[in-house]
Write a protein that holds these residues in place. Structure first.
Motif, PDB file in Angstrom:
ATOM      1  N   LEU A 173      39.836   4.310  48.849  1.00 34.21           N
ATOM      2  CA  LEU A 173      40.948   5.249  48.979  1.00 34.21           C
ATOM      3  C   LEU A 173      41.777   4.932  50.217  1.00 34.21           C
ATOM      4  O   LEU A 173      43.007   4.968  50.194  1.00 34.21           O
ATOM      5  CB  LEU A 173      40.420   6.687  49.043  1.00 34.21           C
ATOM      6  N   LEU A 174      41.102   4.583  51.320  1.00 35.61           N
ATOM      7  CA  LEU A 174      41.818   4.243  52.542  1.00 35.61           C
ATOM      8  C   LEU A 174      42.662   2.984  52.371  1.00 35.61           C
ATOM      9  O   LEU A 174      43.738   2.868  52.946  1.00 35.61           O
ATOM     10  CB  LEU A 174      40.827   4.050  53.698  1.00 35.61           C
ATOM     11  N   ARG A 175      42.161   2.035  51.556  1.00 30.63           N
ATOM     12  CA  ARG A 175      42.900   0.787  51.384  1.00 30.63           C
ATOM     13  C   ARG A 175      44.204   0.969  50.617  1.00 30.63           C
ATOM     14  O   ARG A 175      45.056   0.078  50.621  1.00 30.63           O
ATOM     15  CB  ARG A 175      42.019  -0.251  50.668  1.00 30.63           C
ATOM     16  N   THR A 176      44.375   2.109  49.968  1.00 26.19           N
ATOM     17  CA  THR A 176      45.645   2.361  49.280  1.00 26.19           C
ATOM     18  C   THR A 176      46.751   2.732  50.263  1.00 26.19           C
ATOM     19  O   THR A 176      47.916   2.828  49.879  1.00 26.19           O
ATOM     20  CB  THR A 176      45.495   3.496  48.248  1.00 26.19           C
ATOM     21  N   LEU A 177      46.385   2.975  51.531  1.00 24.55           N
ATOM     22  CA  LEU A 177      47.357   3.364  52.547  1.00 24.55           C
ATOM     23  C   LEU A 177      47.783   2.145  53.354  1.00 24.55           C
ATOM     24  O   LEU A 177      47.011   1.192  53.529  1.00 24.55           O
ATOM     25  CB  LEU A 177      46.750   4.399  53.504  1.00 24.55           C
ATOM     26  N   ASP A 178      49.012   2.195  53.890  1.00 29.72           N
ATOM     27  CA  ASP A 178      49.450   1.173  54.823  1.00 29.72           C
ATOM     28  C   ASP A 178      48.600   1.248  56.091  1.00 29.72           C
ATOM     29  O   ASP A 178      48.050   2.310  56.426  1.00 29.72           O
ATOM     30  CB  ASP A 178      50.927   1.382  55.193  1.00 29.72           C
ATOM     31  N   PRO A 179      48.492   0.126  56.831  1.00 29.75           N
ATOM     32  CA  PRO A 179      47.634   0.127  58.036  1.00 29.75           C
ATOM     33  C   PRO A 179      47.935   1.262  59.013  1.00 29.75           C
ATOM     34  O   PRO A 179      47.016   1.908  59.526  1.00 29.75           O
ATOM     35  CB  PRO A 179      47.914  -1.244  58.658  1.00 29.75           C
ATOM     36  N   GLY A 180      49.225   1.522  59.271  1.00 32.91           N
ATOM     37  CA  GLY A 180      49.564   2.605  60.197  1.00 32.91           C
ATOM     38  C   GLY A 180      49.156   3.962  59.678  1.00 32.91           C
ATOM     39  O   GLY A 180      48.720   4.837  60.436  1.00 32.91           O
ATOM     40  N   GLU A 181      49.251   4.144  58.356  1.00 34.10           N
ATOM     41  CA  GLU A 181      48.889   5.429  57.764  1.00 34.10           C
ATOM     42  C   GLU A 181      47.379   5.610  57.693  1.00 34.10           C
ATOM     43  O   GLU A 181      46.875   6.736  57.674  1.00 34.10           O
ATOM     44  CB  GLU A 181      49.528   5.562  56.385  1.00 34.10           C
ATOM     45  N   ARG A 182      46.639   4.479  57.643  1.00 36.91           N
ATOM     46  CA  ARG A 182      45.171   4.591  57.676  1.00 36.91           C
ATOM     47  C   ARG A 182      44.713   5.220  58.988  1.00 36.91           C
ATOM     48  O   ARG A 182      43.801   6.045  59.010  1.00 36.91           O
ATOM     49  CB  ARG A 182      44.542   3.197  57.538  1.00 36.91           C
ATOM     50  N   ARG A 183      45.337   4.810  60.079  1.00 32.60           N
ATOM     51  CA  ARG A 183      44.977   5.400  61.378  1.00 32.60           C
ATOM     52  C   ARG A 183      45.251   6.899  61.375  1.00 32.60           C
ATOM     53  O   ARG A 183      44.441   7.688  61.869  1.00 32.60           O
ATOM     54  CB  ARG A 183      45.764   4.725  62.500  1.00 32.60           C
ATOM     55  N   THR A 184      46.404   7.311  60.798  1.00 33.39           N
ATOM     56  CA  THR A 184      46.732   8.735  60.700  1.00 33.39           C
ATOM     57  C   THR A 184      45.694   9.485  59.874  1.00 33.39           C
ATOM     58  O   THR A 184      45.258  10.586  60.224  1.00 33.39           O
ATOM     59  CB  THR A 184      48.122   8.911  60.065  1.00 33.39           C
ATOM     60  N   ALA A 185      45.264   8.850  58.747  1.00 30.91           N
ATOM     61  CA  ALA A 185      44.260   9.479  57.891  1.00 30.91           C
ATOM     62  C   ALA A 185      42.922   9.616  58.609  1.00 30.91           C
ATOM     63  O   ALA A 185      42.253  10.660  58.528  1.00 30.91           O
ATOM     64  CB  ALA A 185      44.109   8.671  56.611  1.00 30.91           C
TER      65      ALA A 185
END
Length: 660
Positions: A173-185
């Motif tokens: 699920l995390l890999r569906t996010l852009d790298p910057g958005e993964r940090r936010t998540a």
């Protein structure tokens, strides 16, 4: 919490979103919480909640605008609207009911009271609409993370949208996010581990911007997430409402006027147009223009609150025109106009520049056959007349009433100065430590034969209109210094605070002229404090610093007045030779507001004291305000709690009383 999916609850809170979301989450609701009114109707409908909670504490205008926006969605779907208001704003409850509210709760309230109020609102919705038919998507977007098993379940709709399996590992699920958005998540996941609820936003291809509302069930050891699509197409109405800081739009204003007119109550409308606004928009762009409009709305709303009290309508009618409507008597309206003219005449910060705009005003009083359209048309005609005039700030639609005070006063001010009609009163400044009166601020007053008491704001606005600012300032300084030099022994230890204007600061050679004036009066320089407003400093900080350094070296003390009125800048505190910081009355009175209000006031006091400045709070009216300000480190105050502005004779009598 049981395995039954929790019911949804929509919360809109402009200042305390996270706190309310936590309360709702602990009580078992699946909370969708927002702090901005943008897209409120769409978000409420998508949440599937039967109850919309609007938190208007400390944001009355924003709350009313949100209630109006949600009225149709709540009513047509058989829902309930619970409005939270501050205790001092309970007289605004009828306005919320007009806007569609069904329930209210006044602060301060306990967690149990909030939960019970939401439940009662939910029961009301059930009775009114029968079984609630949620308008949320039948196949919601979301996921559930079992913290014991580290197992993730994804709803079918979200799995299809992201093209991953419904029982994927969390990292998928995390890999569906852009790298910057993964940090936010990941930051959001860390936050929700220590609190009941939080949220974060990101983009999903094909959907646009979404908000993930995370909720932690500590007992069940799981995290539930509801993914709320915000859409990619801008909602222009909501965007404009947000850009104007909650100002009611013209349609809402007309409906409000029609409701008031139907009651037969007296009603007056004031249309306010900013001068030269188009130049700002053209020169600096729409973003700067929108920021200026937000500032203008705040100034108008504050002036209306202070003079017309609760119940006045403030709205933006289009372009750079605003509306104030009220049932208050003409004397109060004149005072409101005085404050609005003064507020609109202060400079605005536009990018790196300063803009002085001013305004024109048209006013109309309801006639026997008026509806909203007719009343607004007459006020608009009066405004057009004011714009066409070379000098009139205000025109009143044909009703046999006098023109605006400022225009009449401008014509009469010169003779009034010559006749000595401008008087001076003194407002005591009190040491919080022992209750002693240690100083006074000199305030100009004009007891006009027909218009009554004219305060300093309108007095200087009239002087600006008549090009008599320097003459008026010189006249006041002569009177104040002569009056104080003649004080009896009982007042011999008091400090005297005297206001300098922007015109004084800009005058070549003013320091020598003023020091000579003090010397000839016989009043001791060491007992004199010179107060400078932020609006007077903003045009040329270097000139102000040079002048104040000279005056301070000669023995005077310097205070920055009205700190917190909208021009506050650390540059003033760093660059100017100051001894005192005076907190504006609105900011000082916020000490009894929310926890966030107190943090702001505390920050200003701590900053001033760290710089070695003494702090004076203006406008203190209650013992509670006094005690809280003293607790935060404020050393002096002035306001009605001690005394209004009084004559020298009354001041002697007041000094004779024992300190409280």
């Amino acid at each position: 919490m049981s395995d039954v999916d929790p019911a949804p609850l929509y919360i809109l809170s402009f200042r305390q979103r996270d706190e309310l979301a936590a309360l709702g989450a602990r009580a078992g609701w699946q909370v969708v919480a927002a702090r901005r009114a943008e897209g409120a109707e769409r978000r409420f409908l998508a949440s599937g909640s039967a109850v919309a909670v609007i938190d208007a504490r400390g944001a009355l205008s924003d709350g009313l605008a949100a209630a109006v926006a949600l009225d149709g969605a709540v009513g047509s779907n058989g829902g309930a609207m619970l409005v939270l208001v501050s205790r001092g704003d309970t007289d605004a409850i009828p306005r919320f009911y007009d806007a569609g509210a069904t329930h209210f709760l006044a602060s301060p309230f306990s967690e149990a009271e909030f939960i019970q109020s939401v439940r009662f609102a939910g029961r009301h919705a059930t009775r009114m609409a029968g079984e609630w038919r949620a308008t949320a998507p039948a196949d919601p977007l979301g996921w559930r993370l079992d913290l014991r098993e580290r197992a993730l379940q994804i709803t079918p709709a979200l799995a299809r949208l992201l093209a991953i399996a419904e029982d994927s590992a969390p990292r998928a699920l995390l890999r569906t996010l852009d790298p910057g958005e993964r940090r936010t998540a990941l930051d959001a996941l860390r936050r929700v581990a220590t609190r009941p609820a939080t949220a974060f936003a990101h983009d999903i291809t094909g959907v646009g911007r979404v908000v993930q509302h995370l909720q932690h069930d500590a007992q069940a050891q799981r995290i539930d997430a509801l993914v709320e699509p915000l859409g990619s197409v801008p909602d222009s109405t909501a965007a404009m409402r947000d850009a104007l800081a909650g100002a009611r739009d013209s349609g809402g204003a007309r409906r409000w006027l029609d409701r008031r007119l139907a009651t037969g109550a007296p009603l007056s409308v004031i249309l306010i147009a900013l001068n030269r606004f188009e130049m700002v928009n053209t020169a600096y762009g729409r973003a700067a223009g929108d920021a200026l409009l937000r500032g203008a709305h705040r100034r108008i709303a504050q002036a209306a609150r202070e003079t017309l009290e609760k119940g006045a309508l403030v709205a933006r009618m289009g372009g750079s025109e605003f509306l104030v409507a009220t049932e208050r008597p003409r004397a109060r309206i004149d005072l409101a106009i005085e404050r609005i003219v003064g507020a609109m005449g202060r400079p605005y910060v536009v990018g790196d520049a300063i803009a002085v705009l001013g305004c024109r005003i048209g006013m109309a009083v309801r006639g026997p056959a008026d509806d909203a359209t007719a009343l607004l048309r007459r006020a608009g005609t009066a405004l057009a007349d004011a714009k066409a005039s070379d000098s009139a700030t205000l025109r009143v639609a044909a009703s046999g009433e006098q023109e605006a005070p400022i225009d009449r006063l401008a014509a009469e001010l010169g003779p009034a100065i010559d006749r000595g009609e401008i008087d001076i009163l003194f407002q005591p400044q009190v040491a919080m430590a022992d209750g002693r009166i240690v100083g006074v601020e000199a305030l100009a007053r004009w007891e006009h034969a027909t218009l009554g008491t004219i305060g300093a704001d309108l007095l200087f606005a009239a002087a600006a209109r008549a090009d008599l600012e320097i003459a008026l300032s010189d006249h006041i300084q002569h009177i104040v210094l002569a009056r104080a030099a003649a004080w009896p022994l009982a007042l011999a230890r008091l400090r005297l605070s005297l206001n300098l204007t922007a015109g004084d600061i800009a005058r070549p050679g003013f320091a020598d002229l003023f020091l000579d004036r003090i010397g000839r009066s016989g009043f001791a320089r060491t007992r004199l404090t010179l107060e400078i407003t932020e609006s007077g400093l903003i045009e040329d900080l270097n000139i102000a610093a040079t002048l104040l350094t000279t005056l301070r070296a000669a023995g005077c003390r310097v205070a920055i007045d009205d700190f917190g009125t909208g021009y506050s800048s650390l540059a003033y505190l760093k660059s100017l030779p100051l001894d005192y910081l005076k907190i504006d009355k609105k900011l000082a009175q916020d000490i009894t507001g929310t926890a966030r209000d107190r943090v702001v006031v505390r920050g200003v006091i701590d900053m001033a004291r760290s710089l070695g400045l003494s702090v004076i709070a203006e406008g203190v009216e209650t013992q509670e305000q006094l005690e809280l300000l003293a607790k935060e480190g404020c050393q002096y105050y002035q306001g009605f709690l001690c005394s209004e502005a009084i004559s020298s004779v009354a001041l002697v009598e007041l000094m004779a009383r024992p300190a409280s």
